[in-house]
Scaffold this motif. Sequence first.
Motif, PDB file in Angstrom:
ATOM      1  N   GLY A 165       4.679   8.545  -4.462  1.00  0.00           N
ATOM      2  CA  GLY A 165       4.432   9.132  -5.765  1.00  0.00           C
ATOM      3  C   GLY A 165       4.090   8.164  -6.833  1.00  0.00           C
ATOM      4  N   PRO A 166       3.951   8.324  -8.157  1.00  0.00           N
ATOM      5  CA  PRO A 166       3.597   7.535  -9.081  1.00  0.00           C
ATOM      6  C   PRO A 166       4.802   6.635  -9.262  1.00  0.00           C
ATOM      7  N   ALA A 167       6.111   6.841  -9.058  1.00  0.00           N
ATOM      8  CA  ALA A 167       7.310   5.898  -9.381  1.00  0.00           C
ATOM      9  C   ALA A 167       7.225   5.076  -8.227  1.00  0.00           C
ATOM     10  N   LEU A 168       6.725   5.123  -7.068  1.00  0.00           N
ATOM     11  CA  LEU A 168       6.851   4.056  -6.083  1.00  0.00           C
ATOM     12  C   LEU A 168       5.740   3.344  -6.272  1.00  0.00           C
ATOM     13  N   ILE A 169       4.495   3.597  -6.538  1.00  0.00           N
ATOM     14  CA  ILE A 169       3.504   3.066  -7.190  1.00  0.00           C
ATOM     15  C   ILE A 169       3.811   2.044  -8.342  1.00  0.00           C
ATOM     16  N   ARG A 170       4.425   2.293  -8.989  1.00  0.00           N
ATOM     17  CA  ARG A 170       4.973   1.667 -10.204  1.00  0.00           C
ATOM     18  C   ARG A 170       5.791   0.599  -9.673  1.00  0.00           C
ATOM     19  N   ILE A 171       6.533   0.647  -8.783  1.00  0.00           N
ATOM     20  CA  ILE A 171       7.517  -0.336  -8.278  1.00  0.00           C
ATOM     21  C   ILE A 171       6.554  -1.240  -7.358  1.00  0.00           C
ATOM     22  N   ALA A 172       5.621  -1.118  -6.749  1.00  0.00           N
ATOM     23  CA  ALA A 172       4.627  -1.983  -6.149  1.00  0.00           C
ATOM     24  C   ALA A 172       3.813  -2.713  -7.364  1.00  0.00           C
ATOM     25  N   GLU A 173       3.585  -2.030  -8.304  1.00  0.00           N
ATOM     26  CA  GLU A 173       2.891  -2.794  -9.407  1.00  0.00           C
ATOM     27  C   GLU A 173       3.762  -3.652 -10.215  1.00  0.00           C
ATOM     28  N   VAL A 174       4.930  -3.526 -10.324  1.00  0.00           N
ATOM     29  CA  VAL A 174       6.166  -4.452 -10.888  1.00  0.00           C
ATOM     30  C   VAL A 174       6.543  -5.555  -9.982  1.00  0.00           C
ATOM     31  N   LEU A 175       6.570  -5.218  -8.796  1.00  0.00           N
ATOM     32  CA  LEU A 175       6.908  -6.298  -7.750  1.00  0.00           C
ATOM     33  C   LEU A 175       5.711  -7.290  -7.718  1.00  0.00           C
ATOM     34  N   PHE A 176       4.415  -6.595  -7.687  1.00  0.00           N
ATOM     35  CA  PHE A 176       3.316  -7.817  -7.594  1.00  0.00           C
ATOM     36  C   PHE A 176       3.204  -8.426  -8.988  1.00  0.00           C
ATOM     37  N   ASP A 177       3.473  -7.716 -10.208  1.00  0.00           N
ATOM     38  CA  ASP A 177       3.534  -8.598 -11.465  1.00  0.00           C
ATOM     39  C   ASP A 177       4.636  -9.742 -11.385  1.00  0.00           C
ATOM     40  N   VAL A 178       5.634  -9.297 -11.057  1.00  0.00           N
ATOM     41  CA  VAL A 178       6.741 -10.449 -11.377  1.00  0.00           C
ATOM     42  C   VAL A 178       6.605 -11.490 -10.216  1.00  0.00           C
ATOM     43  N   THR A 179       5.965 -11.183  -9.093  1.00  0.00           N
ATOM     44  CA  THR A 179       5.816 -12.500  -8.302  1.00  0.00           C
ATOM     45  C   THR A 179       4.575 -13.372  -8.301  1.00  0.00           C
ATOM     46  N   ASP A 180       3.691 -12.448  -9.080  1.00  0.00           N
ATOM     47  CA  ASP A 180       2.427 -13.373  -9.630  1.00  0.00           C
ATOM     48  C   ASP A 180       2.753 -14.242 -10.788  1.00  0.00           C
ATOM     49  N   THR A 181       3.556 -15.231 -10.540  1.00  0.00           N
ATOM     50  CA  THR A 181       4.179 -16.091 -11.571  1.00  0.00           C
ATOM     51  C   THR A 181       3.295 -16.958 -12.313  1.00  0.00           C
ATOM     52  N   ASP A 182       2.063 -17.355 -11.742  1.00  0.00           N
ATOM     53  CA  ASP A 182       0.971 -18.147 -12.518  1.00  0.00           C
ATOM     54  C   ASP A 182      -0.079 -17.301 -12.944  1.00  0.00           C
ATOM     55  N   ASP A 183      -0.071 -15.887 -13.112  1.00  0.00           N
ATOM     56  CA  ASP A 183      -0.881 -14.726 -13.606  1.00  0.00           C
ATOM     57  C   ASP A 183      -2.402 -15.196 -13.091  1.00  0.00           C
ATOM     58  N   ASP A 184      -2.531 -15.312 -11.661  1.00  0.00           N
ATOM     59  CA  ASP A 184      -3.952 -15.540 -11.240  1.00  0.00           C
ATOM     60  C   ASP A 184      -4.240 -14.453 -10.294  1.00  0.00           C
ATOM     61  N   GLN A 185      -3.242 -13.245 -10.319  1.00  0.00           N
ATOM     62  CA  GLN A 185      -3.522 -12.102  -9.790  1.00  0.00           C
ATOM     63  C   GLN A 185      -3.613 -12.130  -8.085  1.00  0.00           C
ATOM     64  N   THR A 186      -2.708 -13.163  -7.882  1.00  0.00           N
ATOM     65  CA  THR A 186      -2.657 -13.356  -6.383  1.00  0.00           C
ATOM     66  C   THR A 186      -1.182 -13.811  -6.110  1.00  0.00           C
ATOM     67  N   ILE A 187      -0.529 -13.299  -4.955  1.00  0.00           N
ATOM     68  CA  ILE A 187       0.765 -13.656  -4.483  1.00  0.00           C
ATOM     69  C   ILE A 187       0.566 -14.308  -3.129  1.00  0.00           C
ATOM     70  N   ASP A 188       1.681 -15.007  -2.937  1.00  0.00           N
ATOM     71  CA  ASP A 188       1.502 -15.756  -1.581  1.00  0.00           C
ATOM     72  C   ASP A 188       3.271 -15.918  -1.007  1.00  0.00           C
ATOM     73  N   VAL A 189       3.281 -16.427  -0.212  1.00  0.00           N
ATOM     74  CA  VAL A 189       4.728 -16.784   0.505  1.00  0.00           C
ATOM     75  C   VAL A 189       5.645 -17.443  -0.472  1.00  0.00           C
ATOM     76  N   ARG A 190       5.043 -18.494  -1.205  1.00  0.00           N
ATOM     77  CA  ARG A 190       5.733 -19.179  -2.213  1.00  0.00           C
ATOM     78  C   ARG A 190       5.998 -18.413  -3.305  1.00  0.00           C
ATOM     79  N   SER A 191       5.274 -17.463  -3.883  1.00  0.00           N
ATOM     80  CA  SER A 191       5.425 -16.641  -5.108  1.00  0.00           C
ATOM     81  C   SER A 191       6.375 -15.756  -4.876  1.00  0.00           C
TER      82      SER A 191
END
Length: 103
Positions: A56-82
């Motif tokens: 549901g929407p709340a789980l999707i929000r978790i995924a969005e937050v996790l992506f956002d907080v791990t994209d530390t350089d704001d390039d809209q990508t994440i990798d094993v280092r991030s």
Amino acid sequence: MAREIATRLDLETQDEDRLFAAFADWWRELQQELDTDGDGRITGHEYAAASAALAGPALIRIAEVLFDVTDTDDDQTIDVRSTGLSSVRRSTTTRATTMMTGG
């Protein structure tokens, strides 16, 4: 679960708060959708019977937050280092090698 993820990612307080809020929203969503007897707990039977409702929407929000907080350089990508998992992988590999070689 949120605390474990936040610790492994070494999140700043603001990002940790966002993650905790997203998990709290997900828990409320799970209770609303899955706790059919209203006792505040989700049984294995309730979980299995309604598992289709989990994305549901709340789980999707978790995924969005996790992506956002791990994209530390704001390039809209994440990798094993991030994600902070590169050191976990190295540590696990080192332990496994040590166990196999007896070192």
